[in-house]
Structure formats: structure tokens, C-alpha cells
Design an enzyme around this catalytic site. Sequence first.
Site, PDB file in Angstrom:
ATOM      1  N   PHE B 239       0.814  -1.224   0.000  1.00 57.37           N
ATOM      2  CA  PHE B 239       0.000   0.000   0.000  1.00 57.37           C
ATOM      3  C   PHE B 239       0.844   1.269   0.000  1.00 57.37           C
ATOM      4  CE2 PHE B 239      -2.277  -3.325   2.445  1.00 57.37           C
ATOM      5  CZ  PHE B 239      -3.162  -3.681   1.452  1.00 57.37           C
ATOM      6  N   GLY B 466       0.505  -7.275  -5.191  1.00 60.08           N
ATOM      7  CA  GLY B 466      -0.791  -7.916  -5.087  1.00 60.08           C
ATOM      8  C   GLY B 466      -1.754  -7.652  -6.229  1.00 60.08           C
ATOM      9  N   ARG B 627      -8.694   1.408 -20.687  1.00 58.86           N
ATOM     10  CA  ARG B 627      -8.884  -0.001 -21.002  1.00 58.86           C
ATOM     11  C   ARG B 627      -8.655  -0.854 -19.754  1.00 58.86           C
ATOM     12  NH1 ARG B 627      -8.119  -2.511 -25.890  1.00 58.86           N
ATOM     13  NH2 ARG B 627      -6.998  -0.717 -26.684  1.00 58.86           N
ATOM     14  N   ILE B 628      -9.508  -1.842 -19.565  1.00 59.32           N
ATOM     15  CA  ILE B 628      -9.369  -2.763 -18.438  1.00 59.32           C
ATOM     16  C   ILE B 628      -8.683  -4.016 -18.966  1.00 59.32           C
ATOM     17  CG2 ILE B 628     -10.613  -4.104 -16.706  1.00 59.32           C
ATOM     18  CD1 ILE B 628     -10.694  -0.978 -16.396  1.00 59.32           C
ATOM     19  N   ASN B 630      -7.640  -6.747 -17.378  1.00 56.74           N
ATOM     20  CA  ASN B 630      -8.119  -8.027 -16.876  1.00 56.74           C
ATOM     21  C   ASN B 630      -9.240  -7.744 -15.871  1.00 56.74           C
ATOM     22  OD1 ASN B 630      -8.503 -10.370 -15.313  1.00 56.74           O
ATOM     23  ND2 ASN B 630      -6.417 -11.065 -15.659  1.00 56.74           N
ATOM     24  N   PRO B 631     -10.472  -8.045 -16.251  1.00 62.69           N
ATOM     25  CA  PRO B 631     -11.598  -7.688 -15.378  1.00 62.69           C
ATOM     26  C   PRO B 631     -11.549  -8.364 -14.012  1.00 62.69           C
ATOM     27  CG  PRO B 631     -12.359  -8.933 -17.305  1.00 62.69           C
ATOM     28  CD  PRO B 631     -10.919  -8.638 -17.527  1.00 62.69           C
ATOM     29  N   GLY B 701      -4.942   2.882 -15.144  1.00 64.18           N
ATOM     30  CA  GLY B 701      -4.542   2.448 -13.796  1.00 64.18           C
ATOM     31  C   GLY B 701      -5.702   2.528 -12.829  1.00 64.18           C
ATOM     32  N   GLU B 704      -5.034   3.123  -7.208  1.00 61.92           N
ATOM     33  CA  GLU B 704      -5.190   4.247  -6.287  1.00 61.92           C
ATOM     34  C   GLU B 704      -6.617   4.782  -6.262  1.00 61.92           C
ATOM     35  OE1 GLU B 704      -2.502   4.738  -4.629  1.00 61.92           O
ATOM     36  OE2 GLU B 704      -0.780   4.322  -5.905  1.00 61.92           O
TER      37      GLU B 704
END
Lengths: 325, 739
Positions: B239, B466, B627-628, B630-631, B701, B704
Site C-alpha cells: 500500500f 498484489g 482499457r481494463i 483483466n476484469p 490504472g 489508487e
Amino acid sequence: MLPFSFEKVRTEQDAIRAAAAGARYIAGGTTLIDLMRDEVERPERLVDINALPMTDIRADGADLVIGALARMSDVAAHPETKRLQPLIAESLIEGASPQLRNMASMGGNLLQRVRCPYFRMLDAACNKRDPGSGCSAIDGLNAGHAILGTSDHCVATHPSDVAVALVALGAAMRVRGPNGERTFPVEELFRLPGDTPHLEHTLRPGELIVEIRVPGGPYARQARYLKVRDRASYEFALVSAAVALELEGGSIRQARVAVGGVGTRPWRMRAVEEALRGKPVGRDAFAEAAHLALEGTRPLSHNHYKVELLPRTIVRALEMAGGTA
Amino acid sequence: MTTTLIGKPVTRVDGRAKVTGAARYAADFNQHAQHYAVIVSATAGLGRVTALDDAPVRAMPGVVEVISHRNALRLAYGPHKAFIDPEVGERLHVLQDDQVRFYGQPVAVVVADTLDHAERAANALRISYAAERPVVDPRDPKALAVEPSGSRGHSHAARGDADRALADAPVKVDVTYDMARENHNPMEPHAVVAAWEGDRLTLWSKSQFVVNEQAEIAAIFGLPVQNVQVNCPFIGGAFGTSLRTWPHVTIAAMAARQVGRPVKLVLSRRQMFFTTGHRPRTLQRVAIGATRDGRITGIIHEGNGETSRYEEFTEALLSATSYMYSCPNVRTSYRLTPLDIGTPNHMRGPGESSGMFALESALDELSYELGIDPIELRRRNEPTMDEGENKPFSSRSLVQCYERGAERFGWAQRTPAPRSMRDGRLLVGLGVASATYPVWYLPTSARVRLHADGTAAVEVAASDMGPGTYTSMTQVAAETLGIPVEQVRVSIGRSDFPPAPPHGGSMTMASVGSAVRAACLAARDEVARRAIADQRSPVFGAALEGVEWIGGSVRRLGDASAGQPYRDILAGSGQPIEAHASNHRDPAAAQRYSMHSFGAVFAEVAIDPDVGTIRVRRALGAYGAGRIVNPLLASSQCTGGMIGGIGMALMEQTALDVRDGRPVNAHMADYLMPVNLDIGQLEALFVDEDDPHVNALGVKGLGEIALVGMAPAIANAIHHATGKRVRHLPIRIEDVLTA
Ligand SMILES: Cc1cc2nc3c(=O)[nH]c(=O)nc-3n(C[C@H](O)[C@H](O)[C@H](O)COP(=O)(O)OP(=O)(O)OC[C@H]3O[C@@H](n4cnc5c(N)ncnc54)[C@H](O)[C@@H]3O)c2cc1C
Ligand code: SF4
């Protein structure tokens, strides 16, 4: 952790003999080892009692009898507990976490040490850890501390949940020591801090808790444990209440009320119980009686909210038990 | 870009290694004949060490060395500043003098043959201090706020005349907020194993930024950079706490040097509250003025963050205020309050999550002053461009996020009046808030090696705390090379790999992903060149532009055959192909556009009106984040961030005792974070966004932004449920008990 010797015993006699000679009992170790790692507890000898046959959970007539080595999770899940004393099951489930409950014994639970953070930090003054050194909590961060039974020497709460239920239900404990066996109310196990906060309980040297007997009563099945805290699990009570009611028609024949999170020991609320006797089930009577719980409370700099929360928790628990919620 | 793997729910490629224990974390790299070091932390909050009686400790079993300022190596502490270091000030020079600057500062380290011996000796070491009372509370009259002296531009921004606009506004709110200090508290403690061979140092160290740790330790020890090697293949959560290189790394290396053996050092949970950064406590004022029909006419946002006395930690506390909403008059001012504490550090959603708590809470207050639905209020003030930077947004889907989120969450069922919704006895509240986070993008290089067996090996000095870097980079490489994910092996977390930026700021996917793609494209060209030069190849003699890459094979443009698999091309020559490339984006685009992710976060709370317990029953975040890739990873990122937001809203607080500055609840039982039972139904949904400007992959991204917005949504829901505004975090039972 400081060096210590470790001995496993198979018989009660061996256990008591070792303890009388200065060894400390260890059951689940969830309190003791934790504090030893911080060097808050510094026993030189440990005697492991886990092999002793004290894990039974059974009904004896209307009473529930629990061996001192029964694990919290086993007691909570046992059909006889649920049948005879659901309050015990509920108070256990609200305590600690599943992993801890799988290890932790009933005897160890009653003798767990306080959660005052200063107690755990060797560089903080703490009369309980180092008699005479002072109390860091009184003028420090004390939001979690007690408002009942405090002294100028210590203000830490007793942390156990199930102890609150046991005290409400008038449970008794059987102990055996070098001088034989005695039985006394669980409530009498706990001492007030006074000017000797390092002395927490009334066991005599070498005494072993053998079993706990929870007497049946007409109120046992109408009983609830309410634990109020900021997260839903794995946190000690800010305030908790164990209540049990015997109802007749729409009114209260007798009530049992004890509270946690507010006292330096599990706190039976006899004045509240008295005030409930004969009253109709309902919020007004509950609130009037619960108000009496504030008698003698002494809030500290950061825990005034407990004065507000205490009667509310009792009222809410009474509503849950009385079926008016 | 047509895709086959990017955007697919590929399961974690390292999942099996993690659940079977095969994944190795820093503390797992035990070295032959290693010793154990335990830090002794100051028990005074300010002052100096006056006496340190190490003789009895040296006589204890197993003790090899006791190092304090009296006998510690004098370290070079050459100049070093990275992107993640405070611009102004100088890092703590550890064990170099007798000064105690804050409670818990390392004052000695004990080295012994076993961990037990080292711990025991560390506890036994008696140290005397000339102690003074530290100032650790920004509200202490002795705490003085100052202007940040650096140039990073976190400080002031202004357009129009905000004070005048506020004075003239027919409707306004003017409120202050106090947010508690938080500590990161990942599962894995900070850990380092240090081993010297002559003048070469190898560190197995928990780090989100191995190349910086390498450079920093080299500077501290006065070594050439290439003499230091930092390895960190896996991170058990961070984190942000492992972005910087903290004193324990230096101490471990110093101890190893002084005892002439490898040394292992793991911080205790309690020590994780001392010298490894924290989210700073912030005090903020937000004043918003508006017309009666809900047009915002002026915003003043003043923020004050705590910092240490030796470094000026700044964060983007106020940045979002200048671009979130359309408003001609905006003034932000940022101040720092130096205290006798360790330097804070970035923590998930740094800056934005704190600043947006204040802004979005105040906006909710304004919506009630105006009697306008909070979503409608935001819609009325939706800007057409970044009015702070005077630039268009590369893409901005805030309104769509609100629309889709509101529909899915059932916002229309909400009755606006406080205390108007109930479920049995429980008070129910629904709240909403915006989220935003900038799109960071930094230079990154990657290397890819194609083998004759058809596999590909990717190497980059990135890390994975992670979110799934291993998996997403595998997807990018497999996609670009046209091969199955099983044939790609991604290696990260070594400082001798091509350099990557810190694993933070939500830039890993954009920056590292683009570099991996570039390296794979370069490798493809290399394969094609080799085939073109090979007489036996069907593409022999073609121009590079005359061949295409299809499913891991090369063929002539226009050729309908399956082409020649690169495995065959490589087998022909027997040589693997290695390509190395850097990410690249059009710098002009970066100048032209304002690039941010946006989101709308919805929360439902249920509050027990009698005993004040607050539970978040459900929450939904709708994000426009490019763009995603990996969902599966994306929603796990987002729900994880939302859980962090629940902690921020309702639980997390490092409580300092003002008498000596000690964190009193430095323990997992006392520093509250959500447990499973606290988590209701969480959902993340993603608004389609095709942003060609941000980077080659079109990704913005997520790590955050997922935390930003949650805390204000919850606080606003609490107001809706109870009618009470709580303007500090965390919000606890005692705050709503008498609502
Ligand atoms: C993080 C954490 C959270 C917790 N949360 C809660 C909570 O919410 N509610 C709650 O009620 N509890 C909570 N606990 C406390 C937990 O319930 C106790 O630690 C546990 O019950 C102790 O039992 P044990 O068998 O492990 O005791 P041990 O650690 O083995 O022993 C504790 C003490 O009891 C003595 N002892 C043990 N058995 C006997 C015996 N038969 N006769 C005489 N002496 C004996 C030991 O000598 C020792 O002094 C928590 C504990 C932890 C660590
Ligand atoms: S309250 Fe009791 S346990 Fe806590 S510091 Fe004071 S004396 Fe020690």
C-alpha cells in the site's frame, strides 16, 4: 521471549504439584504466549495441562457443566450449550476470532490479562505490570478503559465476553489446589484493582480451574448477549451486556443483567435487575432500569461516550431478550 | 488494437505459487550462516541518548554485536533523491548521532546467532535519554504550519477571485475536516536479508522500487550502483509503505558489514508504526459558494499535512480541486506542519483520497443547502475541460460513471431527507462521492527473450504487491507475441533487470505494460528479420514491412496461410532472440491533454440508532479508467481499494500519546481495519473508455482511485442516515451515538 522450562503433565496431581512449586499453567496459550513474547509475562516454568481430562461439556439436570479445558469454539457449538444456555454460546461467538476460539480454553479465557495497551509496552509505566510504577492510562489514551470499579492505580477493563455471561447467570467454578477443592461463584474470581492492580484474581497458589457450572434457570432460554464495537468481529467490547429474563404474561418476573467493557471486572448490575422485577416488558421500563447502571460510574478523559452507551446497550439487549426488538 | 487476451479474465499466473507457499518473500531468502538483527527503538519522543549500557547485553548468550551511534559505521550518505522521496529535506541518517527525533526511531541494533537471542538482548539493552516533550499533534499550540519550500507545485493554485466569489455567493458551505493518521499495515512485515561479498552487497528486501533501493543504498554506503543488487520477487501487500527505502534496510546492510556475515532483519508489527511511513494526518478547510440553481461560483480548499522535522513530505492533497468541477474562482493553499514524528509516506490513494474526502463531503453539504440531488449538483458543474490546466481531458467519463452507477445501485429509490430511510429499526443512508486519480506514466524498459521451444521470457524491474503485475504483464506479452499465456514467463523484482518506475501511483500497467509491449514488438521484428534472411523461410527476401505477425507466426502480407511459427524460425538458427525496448508515448499528447481517471462511488450504511454501530451494507464504484486489461484483477483491485476506504472512513487511526509521541495502538488487535464480517456487497463496474492519448495500451490504472471516494461516500451516507455531519475520520460509534 525469555527462556523457560516446559513440562507436560498427564495428571491433575502432577499439574498442581508443579504449579504449587511456582510453574504457570498453560492451556491454549493465546494470552500467555503472546505476553511472554513481549516479555510482559516472564514465567520461568510452564506446565502444559492440555492432556488433562477437563474438556467435557455436558448437561447435569438443568445445569450446563463445562470443563476448564473445553475450547471456546467447542463450547459455543455444543448442542447442550445451545439447548440449555444459549447466552453462553452467543457470548463466546462474539469473542476473539475463529482461529483463537479454536485454541482458547474456558479457564484461560477467565484468566486472560487486560488489553490496556500500556500494559503491553515495557517502556510505559503500569502498576499492573510493575507495581508502583504508575498508571499511564489515567492521563493517557483511555477511550477503551473502564468507568466502573476503577482506582487511582488502574483503570483497565476486564476483557472477557463469556465471563460477563457467566456472571449474569450466576455460574460457579470448581478449582483444585494443594489444599483440596473449592467451589465459588465466577463473580468472586475477579478482584477490583484497588491499590494492588497486579493481583487480578482470587485463586490461591497452585489452584487449577477444573470446571464451570452454569445453573439452569427459568430465564436461561430468554437470554441475549449484545456486544457493541466499531468493527463487526475481532474487537473487544466497547460496551457489552448479557441479559436473561424470566417473563410472566407481559411482565418481568426476574432479570439477570451483567455488563462488559465498562468495568474493571465483569459487572453484575443488581440494581438494574431489581428495578426490572415486576415491570412490564417494554422500552420505558427497560430505560428506567438501565439508567441505574450509571450509578458510581467515573468516566475518564476519553471514554465519556461509555456513559451514554452503557444504558443504551442494556436497553437494546433487554429488547432482544424480551422479544420486543 | 484488436485484442484476444487483453480484457480477458485470466486467473492469476502466480496464484498457485502463492497458495502453496512456493512464492518466496524477502524473509524467505535465508542465507548460509546468517545472523539475526533486531532493532532497538527509542522510547523517548524527542531528545538524545545519554547512556547506553551495552556491556551486559554483549555478555548475553549468542550476542555477536551491539551497534549504536557510538560504534556504527560512518556512512557516506551521498546525495540521492528519487521521485518518491520528499523534495526538501534529508533522509534520516540512521545510528549516526545521539539525537532522538521521534518515538520509535532506531537507536541501536543487536545482532545475534538466533532470532530469540537477538530479541532477548534487544529487550535487555538499557538506554538513558535526555528526553523532552515532543510536539506530535498539529493542533498543539506549539505546532507551527509553514509553507512548503519545494517546487513540486502541490502548494498553491488560483484562478479568478475565490474569496470574493465566496463572499458574494448566495449559498455556501465553509467547513473544516480532520483526518487521522493511518499506517499501511500490510500483512507482510518489512524484511531484509543482507549479504556482502567483498564490496558487493546483495539485499533480499521488501521493496516496491528495487532500482531505487539499489541506487539509494549505493549512495548511502558510497558504493558504485552496480555493486548493489536488490531482489524482491514477491510482496505480501504494501500500500505504499515499501516505495521508499527505510532505515532498516541500511541497518541490515550495516550490521552484515560489521559482523562479516549475512544478516536477516524483520520489523516487528509494532516497529511497522515507527519508521516506515504513514498517511499523514490532515486538517482541511473547504468553502464552496454557489448560485441558487447550483452553479459553483467559488471554491477555497486549504490543506495542512503533518510532516517530520527533517523532511517535507508533500502529497497531492489539493490537486483534484482545480479540475473536478467547473468553477471560475478557485483558490487552494497547502501548508505543512513539521512535528516530532517520522516522515509520512504515500499510502494508497495518496493525497487525492484525503483531499477528495473534504471536497466531496463539502459538496454533499452544499447539495443539502441547495436542496439539489448530489448527483445532479455534480452534473450541473461538469466541466468541458480541465479548467485548472486549461487543457482538454484525454477522456473523462464522470457523468457516465454516475449514470451507470446510479442505475445499478438504485439511487432513484433514495429519499433525500436525512433519517427518512429505515430498515426495521435501523437507519439507512445512501451516499455518493466522486473519485479521481491522475494517470502517471514514467519511462520503463523491458527485455524479452524468445526461445526455440516457443516460450518467451520477459524481464523488468517492476514489482507486484498484489494487484497482479505478473498476470497482466503475461497477458500483454502473450497478446503481443500471439502465443498462449502458458508459454510466457514474466520475471520481475530484480534491480539488474531493465529499470521500472515505483510500483505505485497506478502507473505499473500503463508504464510497465507499455514497455513489455514495446519489447515484444521489437522481438517480433527481430524474428521477422531472421526469417527474411533465411533462405528456407517462406518469407525469405521480403521487406520488413512486407511481413506480418499472426498468432506467433510470420507470413507475407496477403498470404492466407498460417505462416511460419517463430519457434521454427528460431530452431533454424538455434539462437534465442533477445529484444530490449522502452515504453514511449507522444510527449506532445502528454502536454496537450489532462489525463485522469474518474469514478463515482456509492455506499449504503445501516446504523443502529440505539447503540450507534455503523455497517456498510453495500457499495458500488463505477470507474472510467481507460482499457481494463483483466476484469478479474480489476475488480479485485477495486473492491480491495473500497475496503481500504471503509477502513479509512470507520476504523483506521494511529493514536499517538502526546506525552511522548508513542503510537498506542501499534498492534493488529488495536489498530482497526475491516474484517470479513464488516464487508457487505461490493461491486466495481467499468465504463468503456477508449483513450488513445494516455499510452499505447490505453490504460489509466486502478490501484489508487479505488480507495478515493469511498470514505466521503460513507460519510455522506452517514449524514443521510442520521442527519449528523461528522467532519473527521474515522467516524466511530461515539460520533453517531447522539445523532
Ligand atoms: C487478538 C485477540 C483477541 C481476543 N478477543 C477476545 C474477545 O473479543 N473476547 C474474549 O472474551 N476474549 C478475547 N481474546 C482472549 C482469548 O479469549 C483468550 O486469550 C483465551 O480465552 C485464553 O485461553 P487460553 O487457553 O489460550 O489461555 P492461556 O493463554 O493458555 O492461559 C491464560 C492464563 O490462564 C491460566 N490458565 C489457563 N488455564 C487454566 C486453568 N485451567 N486453571 C488455572 N489457570 C489456568 C494460565 O496460567 C494463564 O495465566 C482475544 C485474544 C486475542 C489474542
Ligand atoms: S490502566 Fe492498569 S493496566 Fe493500564 S496502564 Fe494503568 S495500571 Fe497498567
